[in-house]
Design an enzyme around this catalytic site. Structure first.
Site, PDB file in Angstrom:
ATOM      1  N   LYS A  53       0.846  -1.207   0.000  1.00 49.51           N
ATOM      2  CA  LYS A  53       0.000   0.000   0.000  1.00 49.51           C
ATOM      3  C   LYS A  53       0.874   1.247   0.000  1.00 49.51           C
ATOM      4  O   LYS A  53       0.604   2.208  -0.724  1.00 49.51           O
ATOM      5  CB  LYS A  53      -0.949  -0.028   1.212  1.00 49.51           C
ATOM      6  CG  LYS A  53      -2.053  -1.061   1.047  1.00 49.51           C
ATOM      7  CD  LYS A  53      -2.798  -1.374   2.331  1.00 49.51           C
ATOM      8  CE  LYS A  53      -3.702  -2.590   2.093  1.00 49.51           C
ATOM      9  NZ  LYS A  53      -4.400  -3.066   3.278  1.00 49.51           N
ATOM     10  N   GLN A  69      -5.647  -1.854   9.159  1.00 48.65           N
ATOM     11  CA  GLN A  69      -5.339  -3.178   8.626  1.00 48.65           C
ATOM     12  C   GLN A  69      -5.936  -4.265   9.519  1.00 48.65           C
ATOM     13  O   GLN A  69      -5.768  -4.251  10.739  1.00 48.65           O
ATOM     14  CB  GLN A  69      -3.812  -3.351   8.508  1.00 48.65           C
ATOM     15  CG  GLN A  69      -3.380  -4.634   7.839  1.00 48.65           C
ATOM     16  CD  GLN A  69      -3.785  -4.741   6.377  1.00 48.65           C
ATOM     17  OE1 GLN A  69      -3.820  -3.753   5.659  1.00 48.65           O
ATOM     18  NE2 GLN A  69      -4.108  -5.940   5.937  1.00 48.65           N
ATOM     19  N   ASP A 117     -11.912   1.796   3.076  1.00 47.75           N
ATOM     20  CA  ASP A 117     -12.105   0.344   3.036  1.00 47.75           C
ATOM     21  C   ASP A 117     -13.585  -0.019   2.879  1.00 47.75           C
ATOM     22  O   ASP A 117     -13.921  -1.158   2.542  1.00 47.75           O
ATOM     23  CB  ASP A 117     -11.600  -0.287   4.344  1.00 47.75           C
ATOM     24  CG  ASP A 117     -10.331  -1.091   4.151  1.00 47.75           C
ATOM     25  OD1 ASP A 117     -10.101  -1.579   3.033  1.00 47.75           O
ATOM     26  OD2 ASP A 117      -9.590  -1.237   5.143  1.00 47.75           O
TER      27      ASP A 117
END
Ligand code: GUN
Length: 295
Positions: free
Chosen positions: A50, A94, A117
């Site tokens: 990322k 995460q 997300d």
């Protein structure tokens, strides 16, 4: 039958180039904050990808690496700061979080307008309602990949194996929406599905997202089906220099010559997830700045 490999890299490269071009014309750089708690090796690898993606397209980015002992309160404080930070447009926590941390609470603490997300209940709710804001990155990437290769979903029977909030559940919802890349008939299968093969073997498209190495083979997947393999599993491989190799959730070798098309692991869905994360972060910035989305 020749099995077409649905490679993600060329599609990812095209998305990256588009974002890079838009960033070059934007009033400021989009900013992404990543929160990584603990030492899960796979998560560390994803986060590095990322970071590299952000560098490549010219985003501002910060990664907060916190020890596994970090308290829930400290994580929530950090997210509150990121919510208030004007230079940050997207926040990604995460997953998985270490045991003892309330994942639901942490995900709900992210500002829904920065939730790139798409895991905040408000964004998941909008997806259920058929009016998504941020679409979770892996499902979004799968739809983009299929569209790129001209594989239409409308009217197809799709078996999605796995019901995670990251992939299976949002993907099933998206595929069932009445829109150009959806309109499919979707069956969501999971660990409670009785006689999985009887459901999946008649599907036109099978999506494997269960995190079990090489679990689905020719018994579970019909001849001529399209296979989307979301799994990234490391298994022992004494013949390899590192002693391990990456495999998906399907037995790719057995499916060559059996499936009509297959996403390779690595190099299929994985690159698309990063591309869609960057696209969502661009969208967050564009929305905030009142841009039309094209910069
Ligand atoms: N862990 C595995 N996949 C993902 C993802 O797409 N987003 C986040 N936040 N964590 C993950």
């Amino acid at each position: 039958m020749e099995t077409i490999l649905l490679k993600g890299k060329p599609v990812r490269d095209a998305v990256f180039a588009e974002i890079k071009d838009k960033v070059s014309r934007a009033p400021r750089k989009p900013g992404l904050a990543v929160v990584l708690v603990g030492e899960d090796p796979a998560s560390a690898v994803y986060v590095r990808h990322k970071e590299k993606g952000c560098e490549e397209v010219g985003f501002h980015h910060v990664t907060h690496r916190l020890s596994a002992e970090t308290s829930q309160g400290e994580i929530l404080d950090l997210i509150a700061n990121l919510n208030a930070d004007q230079a940050i447009d997207g926040i990604l926590v995460q997953l998985p979080l270490p045991d003892g941390i309330d994942q639901e609470l942490v995900l709900t603490s992210v500002d829904p307008d920065k939730d790139v997300d798409g895991f905040h209940p408000e964004n998941l709710g909008r997806l259920v309602a058929g009016n998504p804001r941020f679409v979770p990155c892996t499902p979004k990437g799968i739809l983009r990949l299929l569209a790129h290769y001209g594989i239409a979903m409308a009217g197809k029977n799709v078996a999605v194996v796995g019901r995670s909030v990251i992939v299976g559940r949002p993907l099933s919802l998206l595929l069932s929406l009445k829109r150009a890349d959806g309109n499919a008939t979707v069956t969501m299968c999971h660990s409670g599905t009785r006689d999985l093969a009887s459901v999946t073997s008649s599907a036109d498209v099978v999506v494997a997202a269960i995190g079990v190495p090489q679990a689905l083979g020719t018994a579970e997947i019909g001849k001529g089906a399209v296979v989307v393999d979301v799994g990234i599993n490391r298994i022992d491989a004494p013949d390899r220099p590192k002693g391990t190799r990456l495999v998906g959730d399907v037995d790719a070798k057995a499916l060559m010559g059996h499936a009509a098309a297959l996403t390779p692991v690595p190099g299929g869905v994985g690159p698309m997830t990063i591309a869609m994360l960057l696209e969502n972060t661009w969208e967050a910035m564009a929305r905030k700045e009142g841009l039309d989305g094209n910069g």
